[in-house]
Scaffold this motif. Structure first.
Motif, PDB file in Angstrom:
ATOM      1  N   GLU A  68       1.362  16.772   4.209  1.00  0.00           N
ATOM      2  CA  GLU A  68      -0.007  15.925   4.457  1.00  0.00           C
ATOM      3  C   GLU A  68      -0.035  14.622   3.986  1.00  0.00           C
ATOM      4  O   GLU A  68      -0.561  13.795   4.639  1.00  0.00           O
ATOM      5  CB  GLU A  68      -1.283  16.943   3.927  1.00  0.00           C
ATOM      6  N   GLN A  69       0.538  14.295   2.752  1.00  0.00           N
ATOM      7  CA  GLN A  69       0.734  12.919   2.320  1.00  0.00           C
ATOM      8  C   GLN A  69       1.714  11.986   3.408  1.00  0.00           C
ATOM      9  O   GLN A  69       1.442  10.825   3.607  1.00  0.00           O
ATOM     10  CB  GLN A  69       1.444  12.874   1.004  1.00  0.00           C
ATOM     11  N   ARG A  70       2.519  12.744   3.897  1.00  0.00           N
ATOM     12  CA  ARG A  70       3.453  11.934   5.021  1.00  0.00           C
ATOM     13  C   ARG A  70       2.613  11.715   6.211  1.00  0.00           C
ATOM     14  O   ARG A  70       2.710  10.758   6.778  1.00  0.00           O
ATOM     15  CB  ARG A  70       4.708  12.862   5.347  1.00  0.00           C
ATOM     16  N   ILE A  71       1.879  12.557   6.698  1.00  0.00           N
ATOM     17  CA  ILE A  71       1.203  12.364   7.600  1.00  0.00           C
ATOM     18  C   ILE A  71      -0.057  11.447   7.441  1.00  0.00           C
ATOM     19  O   ILE A  71      -0.244  10.660   8.410  1.00  0.00           O
ATOM     20  CB  ILE A  71       0.373  13.871   8.081  1.00  0.00           C
ATOM     21  N   GLU A  72      -0.494  11.495   6.189  1.00  0.00           N
ATOM     22  CA  GLU A  72      -1.441  10.247   5.915  1.00  0.00           C
ATOM     23  C   GLU A  72      -0.672   8.877   6.070  1.00  0.00           C
ATOM     24  O   GLU A  72      -1.416   7.972   6.640  1.00  0.00           O
ATOM     25  CB  GLU A  72      -1.969  10.541   4.609  1.00  0.00           C
ATOM     26  N   VAL A  73       0.393   8.851   5.487  1.00  0.00           N
ATOM     27  CA  VAL A  73       1.054   7.516   5.513  1.00  0.00           C
ATOM     28  C   VAL A  73       1.498   7.121   7.084  1.00  0.00           C
ATOM     29  O   VAL A  73       1.343   6.111   7.394  1.00  0.00           O
ATOM     30  CB  VAL A  73       2.344   7.645   4.800  1.00  0.00           C
TER      31      VAL A  73
ATOM     32  N   TRP B 265       0.771  -1.154   0.081  1.00  0.00           N
ATOM     33  CA  TRP B 265      -0.080   0.035  -0.061  1.00  0.00           C
ATOM     34  C   TRP B 265       0.844   1.190   0.127  1.00  0.00           C
ATOM     35  O   TRP B 265       0.447   2.169  -0.627  1.00  0.00           O
ATOM     36  CB  TRP B 265      -0.929   0.071   1.351  1.00  0.00           C
ATOM     37  N   TRP B 266       2.058   1.165   0.645  1.00  0.00           N
ATOM     38  CA  TRP B 266       2.799   2.483   0.556  1.00  0.00           C
ATOM     39  C   TRP B 266       3.844   2.716  -0.609  1.00  0.00           C
ATOM     40  O   TRP B 266       4.351   3.865  -0.650  1.00  0.00           O
ATOM     41  CB  TRP B 266       3.844   2.317   2.075  1.00  0.00           C
ATOM     42  N   GLN B 267       3.925   1.721  -1.547  1.00  0.00           N
ATOM     43  CA  GLN B 267       4.589   2.073  -2.541  1.00  0.00           C
ATOM     44  C   GLN B 267       3.999   3.031  -3.578  1.00  0.00           C
ATOM     45  O   GLN B 267       5.142   3.792  -4.143  1.00  0.00           O
ATOM     46  CB  GLN B 267       4.896   0.574  -3.323  1.00  0.00           C
ATOM     47  N   PRO B 268       3.214   3.242  -3.883  1.00  0.00           N
ATOM     48  CA  PRO B 268       2.507   4.488  -4.801  1.00  0.00           C
ATOM     49  C   PRO B 268       3.035   5.916  -4.188  1.00  0.00           C
ATOM     50  O   PRO B 268       3.033   6.749  -4.825  1.00  0.00           O
ATOM     51  CB  PRO B 268       1.192   4.420  -4.846  1.00  0.00           C
ATOM     52  N   TYR B 269       3.449   5.895  -2.931  1.00  0.00           N
ATOM     53  CA  TYR B 269       3.640   7.244  -2.265  1.00  0.00           C
ATOM     54  C   TYR B 269       5.219   7.608  -2.724  1.00  0.00           C
ATOM     55  O   TYR B 269       5.632   8.869  -2.375  1.00  0.00           O
ATOM     56  CB  TYR B 269       3.320   6.999  -0.642  1.00  0.00           C
ATOM     57  N   ASP B 270       5.925   6.590  -3.053  1.00  0.00           N
ATOM     58  CA  ASP B 270       7.376   6.814  -3.338  1.00  0.00           C
ATOM     59  C   ASP B 270       7.856   7.804  -2.265  1.00  0.00           C
ATOM     60  O   ASP B 270       8.568   8.662  -2.388  1.00  0.00           O
ATOM     61  CB  ASP B 270       7.176   7.970  -4.673  1.00  0.00           C
ATOM     62  N   LEU B 271       7.823   7.019  -1.194  1.00  0.00           N
ATOM     63  CA  LEU B 271       8.487   7.485   0.058  1.00  0.00           C
ATOM     64  C   LEU B 271      10.132   7.064   0.138  1.00  0.00           C
ATOM     65  O   LEU B 271      10.455   6.189  -0.563  1.00  0.00           O
ATOM     66  CB  LEU B 271       7.902   6.735   1.065  1.00  0.00           C
ATOM     67  N   PRO B 272      10.907   8.246   0.656  1.00  0.00           N
ATOM     68  CA  PRO B 272      12.318   7.897   0.689  1.00  0.00           C
ATOM     69  C   PRO B 272      12.674   6.913   1.665  1.00  0.00           C
ATOM     70  O   PRO B 272      13.747   6.408   1.731  1.00  0.00           O
ATOM     71  CB  PRO B 272      12.986   9.359   1.027  1.00  0.00           C
TER      72      PRO B 272
END
Length: 285
Positions: free
Chosen positions: A145-150, A89-96
């Motif tokens: 906001e995206q990081r907070i959602e994650v 689920w977290w892969q589409p967020y392209d997190l470092p």
């Protein structure tokens, strides 16, 4: 969203551990396997550490080389390889820090030492937002906001129905006095930690100022442990980037350090009382 215990990241590590054990049992070195399969030794090493996805052909060739004939074993290896190539689920967020999220999602135990901030799994959105706004390089509002959602999604692992991890967090007392986001934000944040400690799988301890010097005075780390045969890993993060320590002797050293930190900390009950007291003080500000 909720943390997924069937993390592709950890499935690759589980498969890698099995492949390494099979190679050792066969009496072969990494170089001998690489020569036999006409691949580079680095590829074999990356397969065994879970840093590279394993194809169906890789499974077939390695199983043949190691003399694995049991259909059930080969099917299990194929399943792990397929799940290791899956989309989390977290892969589409392209997190470092996507690798860390993948490890965290499947950990059975998380030991988190934080000398500067509240552990991420216990942060409120407002506290996390204040931290992100102070980060460098600067993050845009949408990214924050995206990081907070994650982060909120990651926190779901603590209350999931199936095998939530044991979280043991140790923070320096300075964390409780550093006013991040203002008094109201700190009051809510410390209350959040107190409430989280009501969960049977969450323990928080505070290292008091008078504990003096300790073995992790200049460190921050998270020890992640998994169900066998997946080996544990230590995650270290700082301005220089992220580092994963995977050698058994390194993991064991951090286990001992964390145990020492727990010994010099306030007890869990004393820590909760301090958190509640300071939260009340912030509410009066």
């Amino acid at each position: 969203m909720e943390g997924d215990a069937r993390s592709p990241t950890v499935r690759r590590r589980e498969l890698g551990a099995l492949l390494r054990a099979m190679r050792t049992e066969a009496g072969l070195t990494v170089e001998q396997v690489a020569e036999a399969l006409l691949v580079s030794p680095s590829k074999v090493s990356r397969l065994e550490t879970g840093h590279r996805g394993v194809s169906a052909r890789d499974i077939r060739d390695l199983s043949d080389l190691y003399g694995i004939t049991d259909p059930a074993v080969r099917d299990h290896l194929d399943t792990l390889a397929r799940e290791g190539r899956g989309q989390a689920w977290w892969q589409p967020y392209d997190l470092p820090y996507a690798t860390y999220v993948g490890l965290e999602a499947a950990a059975t135990a998380i030991s988190d030492f934080e000398p500067g901030v509240i552990p991420g799994l216990l942060q409120t959105p407002d506290y996390a937002r204040a931290l992100h706004m102070a980060s460098m390089p600067r993050l845009g509002p949408a990214v924050i906001e995206q990081r907070i959602e994650v982060r909120r999604a990651r926190q779901g692992i603590l209350t999931r129905d199936e095998a939530p991890p044991q979280l043991r967090a140790i923070v320096d007392e300075a964390v409780l006095h550093r006013v991040v986001g203002g008094s109201a934000v700190m009051a809510a944040q410390l209350n959040r930690v107190v409430q989280a400690c009501e969960l049977p799988n969450v323990t928080v301890q505070v290292i008091p100022y008078d504990a003096g010097a300790h073995p992790a005075l200049d460190s921050t780390f998270i020890l992640l442990e998994f169900a066998p045969p997946v080996p544990g890993v230590v995650y270290v993060e700082g301005l220089a980037g992220q580092m994963y320590l995977e050698r058994p002797q390194d993991v064991e050293r951090y286990i001992h350090v964390f145990q020492r930190l727990s010994t010099i900390s306030l007890s869990p009950q004393e820590s909760i009382e301090l958190l509640a007291k300071l939260s009340l003080g912030y509410q009066k500000d």
